[in-house]
Design a protein around this motif. Structure first.
Motif, PDB file in Angstrom:
ATOM      1  N   GLU A  26       0.919  -1.411  -0.190  1.00  0.00           N
ATOM      2  CA  GLU A  26       0.018   0.072  -0.411  1.00  0.00           C
ATOM      3  C   GLU A  26       1.107   1.504   0.277  1.00  0.00           C
ATOM      4  N   ARG A  27       1.975   1.269   0.602  1.00  0.00           N
ATOM      5  CA  ARG A  27       2.785   2.018   0.537  1.00  0.00           C
ATOM      6  C   ARG A  27       3.578   2.552  -0.664  1.00  0.00           C
ATOM      7  N   ALA A  28       3.659   1.506  -1.574  1.00  0.00           N
ATOM      8  CA  ALA A  28       4.740   1.510  -2.825  1.00  0.00           C
ATOM      9  C   ALA A  28       3.553   1.798  -3.918  1.00  0.00           C
ATOM     10  N   LYS A  29       2.442   2.078  -3.333  1.00  0.00           N
ATOM     11  CA  LYS A  29       0.903   2.349  -4.457  1.00  0.00           C
ATOM     12  C   LYS A  29       1.119   4.110  -3.791  1.00  0.00           C
ATOM     13  N   GLN A  30       1.583   4.269  -2.964  1.00  0.00           N
ATOM     14  CA  GLN A  30       1.381   5.892  -2.226  1.00  0.00           C
ATOM     15  C   GLN A  30       2.570   6.200  -2.774  1.00  0.00           C
ATOM     16  N   LYS A  31       3.587   5.492  -3.846  1.00  0.00           N
ATOM     17  CA  LYS A  31       4.782   6.257  -3.851  1.00  0.00           C
ATOM     18  C   LYS A  31       5.663   6.573  -2.455  1.00  0.00           C
ATOM     19  N   LEU A  32       5.117   5.713  -1.151  1.00  0.00           N
ATOM     20  CA  LEU A  32       6.501   6.160  -0.350  1.00  0.00           C
ATOM     21  C   LEU A  32       6.893   4.948  -0.314  1.00  0.00           C
ATOM     22  N   GLU A  33       8.098   4.994   0.870  1.00  0.00           N
ATOM     23  CA  GLU A  33       8.951   4.125   0.954  1.00  0.00           C
ATOM     24  C   GLU A  33       9.070   2.991   2.494  1.00  0.00           C
ATOM     25  N   PRO A  34       8.503   1.924   2.807  1.00  0.00           N
ATOM     26  CA  PRO A  34       8.324   1.400   3.836  1.00  0.00           C
ATOM     27  C   PRO A  34       8.719   1.608   4.595  1.00  0.00           C
ATOM     28  N   LEU A  35       7.675   1.641   5.643  1.00  0.00           N
ATOM     29  CA  LEU A  35       7.875   2.569   7.096  1.00  0.00           C
ATOM     30  C   LEU A  35       8.155   1.852   7.942  1.00  0.00           C
ATOM     31  N   HIS A  36       9.726   2.592   7.465  1.00  0.00           N
ATOM     32  CA  HIS A  36      11.095   1.847   8.491  1.00  0.00           C
ATOM     33  C   HIS A  36      11.389   1.673   9.236  1.00  0.00           C
ATOM     34  N   ASN A  37      11.691   0.911  10.506  1.00  0.00           N
ATOM     35  CA  ASN A  37      11.906   0.989  12.091  1.00  0.00           C
ATOM     36  C   ASN A  37      12.810   0.103  12.289  1.00  0.00           C
ATOM     37  N   VAL A  38      13.205   0.513  13.910  1.00  0.00           N
ATOM     38  CA  VAL A  38      13.834  -1.266  13.569  1.00  0.00           C
ATOM     39  C   VAL A  38      13.661  -1.585  15.182  1.00  0.00           C
ATOM     40  N   MET A  39      13.955  -2.991  15.454  1.00  0.00           N
ATOM     41  CA  MET A  39      13.961  -3.647  16.176  1.00  0.00           C
ATOM     42  C   MET A  39      15.243  -3.836  17.285  1.00  0.00           C
TER      43      MET A  39
ATOM     44  N   TYR B  41       3.386  -0.662  17.685  1.00  0.00           N
ATOM     45  CA  TYR B  41       2.954  -1.508  18.739  1.00  0.00           C
ATOM     46  C   TYR B  41       2.937  -0.969  19.325  1.00  0.00           C
ATOM     47  N   GLY B  42       3.412  -0.760  20.413  1.00  0.00           N
ATOM     48  CA  GLY B  42       3.195  -0.692  21.554  1.00  0.00           C
ATOM     49  C   GLY B  42       3.418  -1.781  22.499  1.00  0.00           C
ATOM     50  N   SER B  43       4.198  -2.624  22.318  1.00  0.00           N
ATOM     51  CA  SER B  43       4.109  -3.675  22.739  1.00  0.00           C
ATOM     52  C   SER B  43       5.340  -4.431  23.418  1.00  0.00           C
ATOM     53  N   ILE B  44       5.606  -5.123  24.544  1.00  0.00           N
ATOM     54  CA  ILE B  44       7.058  -5.736  24.900  1.00  0.00           C
ATOM     55  C   ILE B  44       6.952  -7.259  24.208  1.00  0.00           C
ATOM     56  N   ARG B  45       8.399  -7.624  23.969  1.00  0.00           N
ATOM     57  CA  ARG B  45       8.077  -9.691  23.057  1.00  0.00           C
ATOM     58  C   ARG B  45       9.161  -9.606  23.973  1.00  0.00           C
ATOM     59  N   LEU B  46       8.839 -10.429  24.984  1.00  0.00           N
ATOM     60  CA  LEU B  46      10.045 -11.358  25.159  1.00  0.00           C
ATOM     61  C   LEU B  46      10.550 -12.348  24.554  1.00  0.00           C
ATOM     62  N   THR B  47      11.768 -12.706  24.381  1.00  0.00           N
ATOM     63  CA  THR B  47      12.323 -13.727  23.418  1.00  0.00           C
ATOM     64  C   THR B  47      12.741 -14.927  23.891  1.00  0.00           C
ATOM     65  N   THR B  48      12.929 -16.365  22.839  1.00  0.00           N
ATOM     66  CA  THR B  48      13.538 -17.250  22.945  1.00  0.00           C
ATOM     67  C   THR B  48      15.169 -17.258  23.495  1.00  0.00           C
ATOM     68  N   ARG B  49      15.525 -15.172  23.240  1.00  0.00           N
ATOM     69  CA  ARG B  49      17.225 -15.325  23.517  1.00  0.00           C
ATOM     70  C   ARG B  49      17.522 -15.132  25.142  1.00  0.00           C
TER      71      ARG B  49
ATOM     72  N   THR C  85      15.532 -12.512  26.502  1.00  0.00           N
ATOM     73  CA  THR C  85      15.609 -11.088  26.701  1.00  0.00           C
ATOM     74  C   THR C  85      13.769 -10.301  25.879  1.00  0.00           C
ATOM     75  N   PHE C  86      14.609  -9.258  25.620  1.00  0.00           N
ATOM     76  CA  PHE C  86      12.858  -8.630  25.550  1.00  0.00           C
ATOM     77  C   PHE C  86      13.515  -7.399  24.331  1.00  0.00           C
ATOM     78  N   GLN C  87      12.338  -7.326  23.673  1.00  0.00           N
ATOM     79  CA  GLN C  87      12.561  -6.294  21.808  1.00  0.00           C
ATOM     80  C   GLN C  87      11.534  -5.096  21.963  1.00  0.00           C
ATOM     81  N   PHE C  88      12.302  -4.293  21.856  1.00  0.00           N
ATOM     82  CA  PHE C  88      11.016  -3.003  21.422  1.00  0.00           C
ATOM     83  C   PHE C  88      11.002  -3.794  19.802  1.00  0.00           C
TER      84      PHE C  88
END
Length: 572
Positions: free
Chosen positions: A67-80, A108-116, A118-121
Motif C-alpha cells: 500500500e505504501r508503494a502504491k502511494q509512492k512512499l518508502e516502506p515504513l522503516h523502523n528498528v527492532m 506497536y506498543g508491545s514488549i516482546r519476550l524472546t527465545t534469547r 531478553t526483551f525486544q522493542f
C-alpha cells in the motif's frame, strides 16, 4: 587475527561482510550521519548491517508495504531492538521504564519476550532510536552485541528454586557476557554521546578481533535437569555441575546450532559436542579460547557455512578441542554425569530453598500487550509497582515474578488474575508450544509463525481431545523461516516456513531437547499439516507404550528415522 598458515583456515575470496567489518572503524561506519538524514526512515549501505552489532535490526511493516508503494512512499522503516540481559534477570524498576518507552515510542506498543531470554522493542522510528538507547542506559541496560557477528546475549536456566546454585550460575553468565563483549567505544559514542576516541587505531579487540567473528555466536549456562535454554541450539554451553548445593564447575558443550538454508544441503542443524569438565576457575579462559578458535578457523568465505558447528565438522572435533585446550592452558577432564528431564518452564507458584516464592506466568508468544479482556501489559506494570524481588525472562518466552516473600503472594496473585496473566485453564499443549515473531516485521519470514500459533494450537488441542489425549501434549514449535529463532529443529513437531501458508513438517525430536527432528513432509499447507497430525496422533493414542512421548513414538514405530549425525544423515 587469523593465522594464514593454519591448515584450518578457509582460503578464497572473503564474504562482503568481512570488508564491511574491516572498513567500519570498529563498528562506527557512518551511522551518525545516517541518523541525521531526514530523507529516509532507514539506514543505508553498510550501516543497515552495522546497526546489528548495536543490537538492532532494520525492519518494516510488511502488511502495509504494498500500500505504501502504491502511494509512492518508502516502506515504513523502523528498528527492532534486542536488549542485553544475561540470564534474563531484570528489576521491577527497569521493567517500568521499558513499559513506558514501549507505550510512548513503539508503533506497536508491545514488549516482546524472546527465545534469547531478553526483551525486544518493535517499531521504533529513527527519531526515537537515540532516545531508546539513552533511556535504557539510564536504567542500567544496553543492547551491545545482541546481534551481529559477536557473542550474543548469554542465557542461563531460569530456575530460582535452587537459589544458591542459580545465583552462582547467573553470576557466571554475567561474567561470560562481559568478558566476551566488544571493546570498541562505538556504542557509547553514537548512542550515548560518549567522548569520542581520537583515533580508532588505538582500539584493540583482543578476543573478537578487528573483523569480529565469522558469524553470530550464542552461549548458555544451563542447570540440569532443566534444559530450558536448549543447549543444542547454541555454539557454546556451560552445563552446571553442583555438589552439596554448590557449583563446582561446568561440562562444556560446543558446536550446536539450528539454522539452515532451504535447498542447500551443506547447511543443517547440529547438536553440540561434549568437550568435558572444567573447574570454575577456568570458565572465562575456556570461553575465550572457544571464541578465538572459532574467530581464527571459522569460514569467512561462505557465511552459510561460517558458524561454529560447521567449523567443527570441517576441522574435526578433536582438533578444535585440542586447540581450545592449548589456548586456555587447560585439559578437559571427563564430563561429570548429568541428566536433562525436561525443558519447559514450571508454571504457577514454586518455593525456593531460601523460602522465597516464584510465580511463572505463561505469555503466549512472549507478546506483552493489552489484548481485549486480557490487559497483560498493564498487569505486568501493576505487579512491577509493588513487587519487591525481580523478574526473570525465560528462554521459552515466559515471565517469572521471582523472590516474592510469603506475605506478598496473595497480592501478586490477585493482580496476575485480575489482568489475565493467570488464567483458570491453559492447556498443557499451549504451554508446550512456541513460535518466532515472523510476519509482519521480520524481513526473513517466509510464512506466519507468531500469528499462526494460537489457532494452530487450538486445532492440535482438538485433535488430542479427539484421540483421548487431552491430558497429553507434544513439543510444538513454528518458525517462519529456516533460521531457527523459534527452535523448531528441537521440537517433537516442528514447522519451518517455506512460503505463504506453507511449511516443512519435521518430526522426531524428544522432550529433553537432545534429538533433532527429520523432515516428514515438505512444503505443505496448514490443512495438510493438521490432516497428517490427525492420523499420527491417532496412531500414538492406539499404539504408544506407557508414558511414551510422541517424538519417541514416531521413532520407535519407524514412522520417521532418527537423525543420528545431522552433517551426514539429516537429508537422507
Amino acid at each position: 587475527m587469523t593465522d594464514a598458515k593454519s591448515p584450518f583456515v578457509v582460503e578464497g575470496k572473503l564474504a562482503d561482510n568481512e570488508r564491511l567489518k574491516r572498513e567500519s572503524r570498529h563498528l562506527r561506519g557512518t551511522i551518525e550521519q545516517d541518523l541525521q538524514d531526514p530523507l529516509t526512515g532507514g539506514f543505508t549501505a553498510d550501516n543497515f548491517q552495522l546497526i546489528r552489532f548495536h543490537g538492532m535490526y532494520q525492519q518494516d511493516d510488511r502488511d502495509i508495504r504494498a500500500e505504501r508503494a502504491k502511494q509512492k512512499l518508502e516502506p515504513l522503516h523502523n528498528v527492532m531492538l534486542r536488549a542485553r540481559l544475561p540470564g534474563g534477570v531484570i528489576t521491577p524498576q527497569q521493567w517500568l521504564v521499558i513499559d513506558k518507552f514501549a507505550e510512548e515510542h513503539s508503533i506497536y506498543g508491545s514488549i516482546r519476550l524472546t527465545t534469547r531470554q531478553t526483551f525486544q522493542f518493535h517499531g521504533v522510528l529513527k527519531p526515537n532510536i537515540k532516545l531508546m538507547h539513552q533511556t535504557l542506559n539510564k536504567t542500567g541496560i544496553d543492547s551491545i552485541a545482541t546481534a551481529g557477528d559477536v557473542n550474543r546475549n548469554v542465557l542461563c536456566t531460569s530456575n530460582p528454586v535452587e537459589s544458591e546454585v542459580h545465583q552462582q550460575a547467573w553470576d557466571w553468565a554475567c561474567k561470560i557476557s562481559e568478558h566476551l563483549l566488544p571493546k570498541t567505544r562505538a556504542y557509547a559514542e553514537i548512542w550515548l554521546d560518549g567522548e569520542k576516541v581520537e583515533s580508532t587505531e588505538q582500539e584493540v579487540e583482543p578476543i573478537l578481533g578487528d573483523t569480529y567473528l565469522p558469524r553470530k555466536f550464542k552461549t548458555t549456562v544451563v542447570i540440569p535437569p532443566q534444559n530450558d535454554v536448549d543447549v543444542h541450539a547454541n555454539d557454546l554451553n556451560f552445563v552446571a555441575i553442583a555438589e552439596n548445593g554448590k557449583l563446582i564447575g561446568f561440562n562444556v558443550l560446543v558446536g550446536g546450532g539450528l539454522a539452515m538454508t532451504h535447498g542447500d544441503t551443506s547447511t543443517y542443524p547440529r547438536k553440540a559436542d561434549d568437550f568435558g569438565f572444567i573447574p570454575l576457575e577456568h570458565t572465562l579462559a575456556v570461553a575465550e579460547a572457544v571464541v578465538t578458535t572459532q574467530r581464527d578457523w571459522g569460514n569467512r568465505v561462505n557465511r552459510k557455512n561460517a558458524k561454529t558447528k560447521y567449523t567443527l565438522e570441517r576441522v574435526g572435533v578433536e582438533n578444535f578441542k585440542a586447540e581450545v585446550e592449548k589456548r586456555a592452558g587447560v585439559t578437559f577432564a571427563a564430563s561429570k554425569p548429568y541428566e536433562f528431564t525436561g525443558r519447559g518452564d514450571r508454571f504457577g507458584w514454586v518455593e525456593g530453598i531460601d523460602g522465597k516464592h516464584h510465580l511463572t506466568l505463561f505469555i503466549e508468544n512472549g507478546r506483552i500487550l493489552d489484548f481485549p479482556g486480557k490487559p497483560l501489559k498493564t498487569g505486568c506494570a501493576e505487579i512491577a509497582k509493588v513487587h519487591q524481588g525481580d523478574f526473570r525472562l525465560t528462554a521459552n518466552q515466559n515471565l517469572i515474578v521471582a523472590g516474592v516473600p510469603a506475605d506478598q503472594k496473595d497480592k501478586i496473585e490477585a493482580l496476575a488474575v485480575q489482568y489475565g496473566l493467570m488464567q483458570p485453564s491453559v492447556s498443557k499443549q499451549r504451554l508446550d508450544s512456541m513460535a518466532c515473531v515472523a510476519l509482519p516485521t521480520c524481513p526473513l519470514a517466509m510464512a506466519e509463525a507468531e500469528r499462526y500459533l494460537p489457532d494452530a494450537v487450538t486445532e492440535i488441542e482438538a485433535l488430542l481431545d479427539k484421540h483421548g489425549l487431552a491430558n497429553d501434549s507434544i513439543i510444538f514449535r513454528v518458525t517462519g523461516c529456516p533460521n531457527g529463532c523459534g527452535r523448531a529443529m528441537l521440537a517433537e513437531v516442528g514447522l519451518v516456513g517455506k512460503g505463504p501458508g506453507k511449511y516443512n513438517l519435521h518430526l522426531g525430536g524428544n522432550r529433553e531437547g537432545t534429538r533433532i527432528p527429520r523432515m516428514y513432509r515438505e512444503n505443505i499447507s496448514e490443512q495438510e499439516i493438521m490432516a497428517h497430525l490427525d492420523e499420527l496422533l491417532g496412531k500414538w493414542s492406539a499404539q504408544r507404550q506407557p508414558d511414551e512421548a510422541f517424538g519417541d513414538f514416531v521413532i520407535r514405530t519407524e514412522i520417521i528415522k532418527p537423525v543420528i549425525d545431522s552433517a551426514r544423515d539429516f537429508y537422507d
